[in-house]
Design a protein around this motif. Structure first.
Motif, PDB file in Angstrom:
ATOM      1  N   ALA A 162      -2.295  14.559 -12.837  1.00 47.40           N
ATOM      2  CA  ALA A 162      -0.868  14.407 -13.062  1.00 47.40           C
ATOM      3  C   ALA A 162      -0.145  15.731 -12.901  1.00 47.40           C
ATOM      4  CB  ALA A 162      -0.629  13.847 -14.473  1.00 47.40           C
ATOM      5  N   SER A 163      -0.768  16.819 -13.345  1.00 48.54           N
ATOM      6  CA  SER A 163      -0.129  18.120 -13.230  1.00 48.54           C
ATOM      7  C   SER A 163      -0.118  18.610 -11.798  1.00 48.54           C
ATOM      8  CB  SER A 163      -0.850  19.139 -14.122  1.00 48.54           C
ATOM      9  OG  SER A 163      -2.167  19.332 -13.659  1.00 48.54           O
ATOM     10  N   ARG A 164      -1.108  18.181 -10.974  1.00 47.65           N
ATOM     11  CA  ARG A 164      -1.166  18.639  -9.596  1.00 47.65           C
ATOM     12  C   ARG A 164      -0.298  17.796  -8.679  1.00 47.65           C
ATOM     13  NH1 ARG A 164      -6.938  19.048 -10.050  1.00 47.65           N
ATOM     14  NH2 ARG A 164      -7.048  17.136  -8.859  1.00 47.65           N
ATOM     15  N   MET A 165      -0.319  16.511  -8.877  1.00 50.91           N
ATOM     16  CA  MET A 165       0.300  15.636  -7.900  1.00 50.91           C
ATOM     17  C   MET A 165       1.793  15.447  -8.123  1.00 50.91           C
ATOM     18  SD  MET A 165      -2.494  12.696  -7.103  1.00 50.91           S
ATOM     19  CE  MET A 165      -2.563  12.058  -8.756  1.00 50.91           C
ATOM     20  N   THR A 166       2.268  15.567  -9.345  1.00 57.23           N
ATOM     21  CA  THR A 166       3.681  15.349  -9.625  1.00 57.23           C
ATOM     22  C   THR A 166       4.184  16.419 -10.565  1.00 57.23           C
ATOM     23  OG1 THR A 166       3.203  13.927 -11.509  1.00 57.23           O
ATOM     24  CG2 THR A 166       3.419  12.846  -9.369  1.00 57.23           C
ATOM     25  N   THR A 167       5.468  16.628 -10.551  1.00 56.82           N
ATOM     26  CA  THR A 167       6.059  17.602 -11.464  1.00 56.82           C
ATOM     27  C   THR A 167       6.464  16.948 -12.768  1.00 56.82           C
ATOM     28  OG1 THR A 167       8.209  17.205 -10.435  1.00 56.82           O
ATOM     29  CG2 THR A 167       6.897  19.025  -9.563  1.00 56.82           C
TER      30      THR A 167
ATOM     31  N   ASN B 168     -11.351   1.728  -2.209  1.00 63.36           N
ATOM     32  CA  ASN B 168     -10.750   1.368  -0.921  1.00 63.36           C
ATOM     33  C   ASN B 168      -9.279   0.991  -1.069  1.00 63.36           C
ATOM     34  OD1 ASN B 168     -13.237   1.633   0.514  1.00 63.36           O
ATOM     35  ND2 ASN B 168     -13.862  -0.379  -0.247  1.00 63.36           N
ATOM     36  N   ASP B 169      -8.696   1.238  -2.242  1.00 64.49           N
ATOM     37  CA  ASP B 169      -7.308   0.855  -2.494  1.00 64.49           C
ATOM     38  C   ASP B 169      -6.361   1.608  -1.562  1.00 64.49           C
ATOM     39  OD1 ASP B 169      -5.910  -0.663  -5.102  1.00 64.49           O
ATOM     40  OD2 ASP B 169      -4.601   0.760  -4.051  1.00 64.49           O
ATOM     41  N   ALA B 170      -5.289   0.935  -1.154  1.00 64.58           N
ATOM     42  CA  ALA B 170      -4.306   1.574  -0.274  1.00 64.58           C
ATOM     43  C   ALA B 170      -3.532   2.671  -0.991  1.00 64.58           C
ATOM     44  CB  ALA B 170      -3.344   0.515   0.276  1.00 64.58           C
ATOM     45  N   ASP B 171      -3.424   2.571  -2.313  1.00 65.17           N
ATOM     46  CA  ASP B 171      -2.708   3.564  -3.113  1.00 65.17           C
ATOM     47  C   ASP B 171      -3.655   4.723  -3.432  1.00 65.17           C
ATOM     48  OD1 ASP B 171      -1.374   5.059  -5.049  1.00 65.17           O
ATOM     49  OD2 ASP B 171      -0.436   3.306  -5.963  1.00 65.17           O
ATOM     50  N   SER B 172      -3.307   5.925  -2.992  1.00 68.11           N
ATOM     51  CA  SER B 172      -4.184   7.076  -3.203  1.00 68.11           C
ATOM     52  C   SER B 172      -4.377   7.385  -4.679  1.00 68.11           C
ATOM     53  CB  SER B 172      -3.634   8.307  -2.481  1.00 68.11           C
ATOM     54  OG  SER B 172      -2.370   8.674  -3.000  1.00 68.11           O
ATOM     55  N   ARG B 173      -3.357   7.089  -5.501  1.00 69.82           N
ATOM     56  CA  ARG B 173      -3.498   7.356  -6.934  1.00 69.82           C
ATOM     57  C   ARG B 173      -4.468   6.393  -7.590  1.00 69.82           C
ATOM     58  NH1 ARG B 173       2.873   8.505  -8.227  1.00 69.82           N
ATOM     59  NH2 ARG B 173       3.003  10.493  -7.117  1.00 69.82           N
TER      60      ARG B 173
ATOM     61  N   ASP C 132      -6.127  12.140   1.270  1.00 74.35           N
ATOM     62  CA  ASP C 132      -5.462  12.790   0.143  1.00 74.35           C
ATOM     63  C   ASP C 132      -6.389  13.857  -0.436  1.00 74.35           C
ATOM     64  OD1 ASP C 132      -4.380  13.482  -2.383  1.00 74.35           O
ATOM     65  OD2 ASP C 132      -3.329  11.567  -2.494  1.00 74.35           O
ATOM     66  N   PRO C 133      -5.972  15.120  -0.429  1.00 74.26           N
ATOM     67  CA  PRO C 133      -6.854  16.176  -0.964  1.00 74.26           C
ATOM     68  C   PRO C 133      -7.154  16.014  -2.447  1.00 74.26           C
ATOM     69  CG  PRO C 133      -4.650  17.045  -0.506  1.00 74.26           C
ATOM     70  CD  PRO C 133      -4.712  15.679   0.085  1.00 74.26           C
ATOM     71  N   ASN C 134      -6.229  15.406  -3.213  1.00 76.14           N
ATOM     72  CA  ASN C 134      -6.489  15.183  -4.631  1.00 76.14           C
ATOM     73  C   ASN C 134      -7.618  14.175  -4.833  1.00 76.14           C
ATOM     74  OD1 ASN C 134      -4.391  16.865  -5.850  1.00 76.14           O
ATOM     75  ND2 ASN C 134      -2.982  15.444  -4.887  1.00 76.14           N
ATOM     76  N   VAL C 135      -7.658  13.159  -3.971  1.00 74.66           N
ATOM     77  CA  VAL C 135      -8.754  12.190  -4.033  1.00 74.66           C
ATOM     78  C   VAL C 135     -10.065  12.877  -3.660  1.00 74.66           C
ATOM     79  CG1 VAL C 135      -9.652  10.022  -3.110  1.00 74.66           C
ATOM     80  CG2 VAL C 135      -7.206  10.268  -3.551  1.00 74.66           C
ATOM     81  N   GLN C 136     -10.020  13.746  -2.669  1.00 76.42           N
ATOM     82  CA  GLN C 136     -11.222  14.492  -2.293  1.00 76.42           C
ATOM     83  C   GLN C 136     -11.738  15.334  -3.464  1.00 76.42           C
ATOM     84  OE1 GLN C 136     -11.099  16.834   1.265  1.00 76.42           O
ATOM     85  NE2 GLN C 136     -10.283  15.188   2.531  1.00 76.42           N
ATOM     86  N   ASN C 137     -10.818  15.982  -4.172  1.00 77.62           N
ATOM     87  CA  ASN C 137     -11.222  16.800  -5.316  1.00 77.62           C
ATOM     88  C   ASN C 137     -11.841  15.952  -6.420  1.00 77.62           C
ATOM     89  OD1 ASN C 137     -10.237  19.069  -4.025  1.00 77.62           O
ATOM     90  ND2 ASN C 137      -8.236  18.955  -5.006  1.00 77.62           N
TER      91      ASN C 137
END
Length: 529
Positions: free
Chosen positions: A34-39, A200-205, A244-249
C-alpha cells in the motif's frame, strides 16, 4: 494472533530486491504494498456497499437461518484433495449456498462488510477477527462450521466478480488458515486452489494480495504446503515475469519462503520438480530463466538432493541460456554450469579411485599376472578396462555437450562446451568418453582453426589429450574405424578448402598478369605516340 510478517523480515526481503524498507506502520506484505503502490490507502474507487452483490449478512433468528441438523447433513466429511500437479481450477468441496448463508451468521455484520472495504486497514482488521473466530471453532472441534465459513469465504469473496471482494476473500482465507492451528491438511485443499487461481487475475492488486495470502498460508502450514508445490511453482514461474513490478516483488518474497520450506521438507518430490523444470526451461523470458536458475542452484546446495542424478534432464536448457541476449542470464547460467562441472569431476575421480583399487586387487590376486605384463591400470594391454561407475548418466551428458560444441551459431556456448569436453577427456583416463571418442574428435577438429584464439587454444589442448590417451585400454568399446572416418572427413574438407584457395589464388594471379600485360601494351602504344 498476528499472522502477517514482522516488519524487519519484510524490510530485509525488500532490500534484496532494491526496493527499500517496509513502511514503519506496516507489519504485512500488504502494508508495504500500500505504501509503494499508492500515496493513500484508497485502492479502488468502485467500492460496493453491503448488499450490492446480493450477499448481505443475515441476522440471527432470520428466515434464512438453517437448522443445525441441516448444516451437519450438508457438510459431511472432507474427503476431496488435490493431487500433486493437478490444476487448481476446480474449487473442491465448497459447500452449498444454504450452508454458506448460515456461515455468514458466524461473523459480525461489520466483519462481513469490512472484508471487502476499499481500505486495506479495514480488510486487515476484519481478517484478524476471522482468525479469532476460526481459532475458537477449531479449538472446540467444530469443523463443520469451520468448513462452512471457509466455503463462504471462497464462494462469496475469493471467487466474486468484484475485485475488492476477491481481495477480502484472499486475506480472509489467509487469516482463517492461521486460525486452524494445526488442522491444515484437512482444509488446505479448499483454501489453496482459489488463492492460486487469483495469480491469474486481471487486477494486478489482486495478484499481489494473492501472493501475500499464499505467503501467510505457506508460512503456517510449512510441510503440509508441499503438497501444492507443483501448482505453486508453476504460478510463481509465471509471476516472475509479471508486468507489474510490485507483483514481481511479492512473488520474490513468496518464492524465498517456498524455497526454505522445500529444502527442509522430507516430502519434496524431486522427480516431479524435474519434470516441471524441463518444461519451463524451454521458455526464453529472462525473468523466468533467472527464476529457474535460482531454483536449480538452491536445490543443488541441499545435501539430501543429488541434482547430478538428474542433470541430463536439464543440462541442455542451461546451455541454451548461454546464448541469451541478457548478460546477467549468461553469467548466472555459466556459474551454475561451472559448479556442476566441478561436481562431475569430483564424482568421477572418486569413482575412478575406487575402480582402480579394485582392478589392482584383482590383478595382484591373479598368479599369471606380473608387474611387467600389466599396464598402469592393473590390466594386461588389450584386455579393455571398464569405466568406473558414476551415479549419473555420463553418456547422456557427453552427448549434450558434444552437440553444443558443434554449435557454431553461438561462440560463447561453443567455447564453454569445448571446455567441458576438455575436462571430460581427462576423467578416468578417457574411459568415460570411449563410446563417444569419434564424436568428440569430430567436434574438436574444426575448432583447431577457429578465428577465436581462445577457442583454438582449448581445442588444441583437447586434441593433445585425445592423442595422449592409451586406446589399448579401451578394448571393444573403442571403434577405430569410426575415428578414421572422422579424420578422413576433415582431411577431405581441408583438401577441398585448400584446392579452392589455390584455384582462387591462381585465378587472381592470372588476372593480375593479364592486367599487367594490358597495361604494358597501352604504355607501349603511348610511348610510340
Amino acid at each position: 494472533m498476528a499472522f502477517f510478517d514482522d516488519e524487519d523480515d519484510l524490510g530485509a526481503a525488500n532490500s534484496d530486491k532494491g526496493n527499500g524498507t517496509a513502511d514503519a506502520k506496516g507489519a504485512s506484505l500488504g502494508d508495504t504494498a500500500a505504501s509503494r503502490m499508492t500515496t493513500t490507502k484508497a485502492e479502488d474507487t468502485n467500492a460496493h456497499r453491503v448488499g450490492d452483490d446480493g450477499i448481505a449478512p443475515k441476522k440471527e433468528g432470520g428466515n434464512n437461518q438453517t437448522s443445525s441438523a441441516e448444516t451437519a447433513s450438508s457438510t459431511g466429511s472432507i474427503s476431496n484433495s488435490i493431487p500433486p500437479g493437478a490444476s487448481p481450477s476446480p474449487i473442491v468441496d465448497v459447500l452449498p449456498t444454504s450452508v454458506t448463508t448460515t456461515a455468514q451468521q458466524l461473523l459480525p455484520t461489520s466483519v462481513l462488510r469490512n472484508l471487502y472495504d476499499k481500505l486495506y486497514e479495514k480488510r486487515k482488521a476484519a481478517a484478524l477477527e476471522v482468525e479469532q473466530i476460526v481459532k475458537s471453532l477449531a479449538g472446540a472441534g467444530d469443523m463443520h462450521r469451520v468448513h462452512a465459513l471457509l466455503s463462504m469465504l471462497v464462494r462469496d469473496y475469493a471467487l466474486s466478480p468484484l475485485s475488492n471482494h476477491r481481495k477480502g476473500g484472499l486475506i480472509g482465507l489467509a487469516a482463517a488458515t492461521v486460525g486452524l492451528v494445526g488442522n491444515f491438511s484437512t482444509f488446505l485443499p479448499l483454501i489453496v486452489p482459489p488463492v492460486l487461481r487469483s495469480f491469474n487475475d486481471a487486477d494486478s492488486r489482486v495478484r499481489y494480495y494473492a501472493c501475500e495470502a499464499l505467503y501467510n498460508i505457506a508460512k503456517v502450514a510449512r510441510d503440509d504446503f508441499v503438497t501444492f508445490f507443483n501448482d505453486c511453482f508453476d504460478a510463481l514461474c509465471k509471476l516472475s515475469a509479471d508486468v507489474d513490478p510490485n507483483v514481481q516483488n511479492a512473488a520474490h518474497l513468496l518464492d524465498k519462503l517456498v524455497k526454505d520450506i522445500v529444502t527442509e521438507s522430507p516430502h519434496f518430490d524431486i522427480e516431479e520438480f524435474i519434470e516441471l523444470l524441463r518444461t519451463r526451461l524451454q521458455v526464453s523470458n529472462p525473468y523466468v530463466r533467472q527464476f529457474l536458475v535460482s531454483w536449480i542452484s538452491v536445490l543443488d546446495s541441499v545435501p539430501d538432493i543429488d541434482m547430478l542424478e538428474y542433470l541430463s534432464e536439464f543440462l541442455e536448457g542451461l546451455f541454451n541460456m548461454l546464448s541469451d541476449p541478457n548478460r546477467d542470464i549468461r553469467q548466472q547460467a555459466d556459474a551454475v554450469l561451472v559448479e556442476f562441472l566441478s561436481e562431475i569431476k569430483v564424482q568421477c575421480n572418486q569413482s575412478a579411485s575406487v575402480a582402480s583399487g579394485s582392478r589392482r586387487r584383482v590383478s595382484s590376486s591373479s598368479p599369471s599376472s606380473s608387474p611387467r605384463a600389466l599396464g598402469s591400470s592393473g590390466q594386461a594391454p588389450g584386455d579393455g578396462a571398464v569405466a568406473a561407475h558414476v551415479p549419473f548418466n555420463f553418456g547422456a551428458l557427453a552427448k549434450i555437450v558434444v552437440s553444443k560444441a558443434r554449435m557454431v551459431s553461438d561462440e560463447f556456448t561453443q567455447l564453454i562446451a569445448l571446455s567441458w569436453l576438455h575436462d571430460f577427456v581427462e576423467l578416468d583416463g578417457g574411459l568415460q568418453l570411449t563410446p563417444l571418442f569419434d564424436e568428440v574428435l569430430d567436434a574438436v577438429l574444426p575448432c583447431l582453426s577457429h578465428i577465436n584464439p581462445k577457442m583454438c587454444q582449448v581445442a588444441e589442448s583437447t586434441n593433445r589429450s585425445l592423442m595422449d590417451l592409451d586406446t589399448t585400454r579401451f578394448g571393444a568399446t573403442f571403434d577405430p574405424m569410426a575415428t578414421i572416418k572422422v579424420i578422413k572427413k576433415h582431411l577431405d574438407n581441408r583438401i577441398t578448402i585448400n584446392d579452392a584457395s589455390t584455384s582462387t589464388g591462381a585465378h587472381a594471379a592470372s588476372s593480375s598478369t593479364s592486367s599487367m600485360d594490358n597495361n604494358g601494351v597501352n604504355v607501349g602504344e603511348g610511348n610510340g605516340d
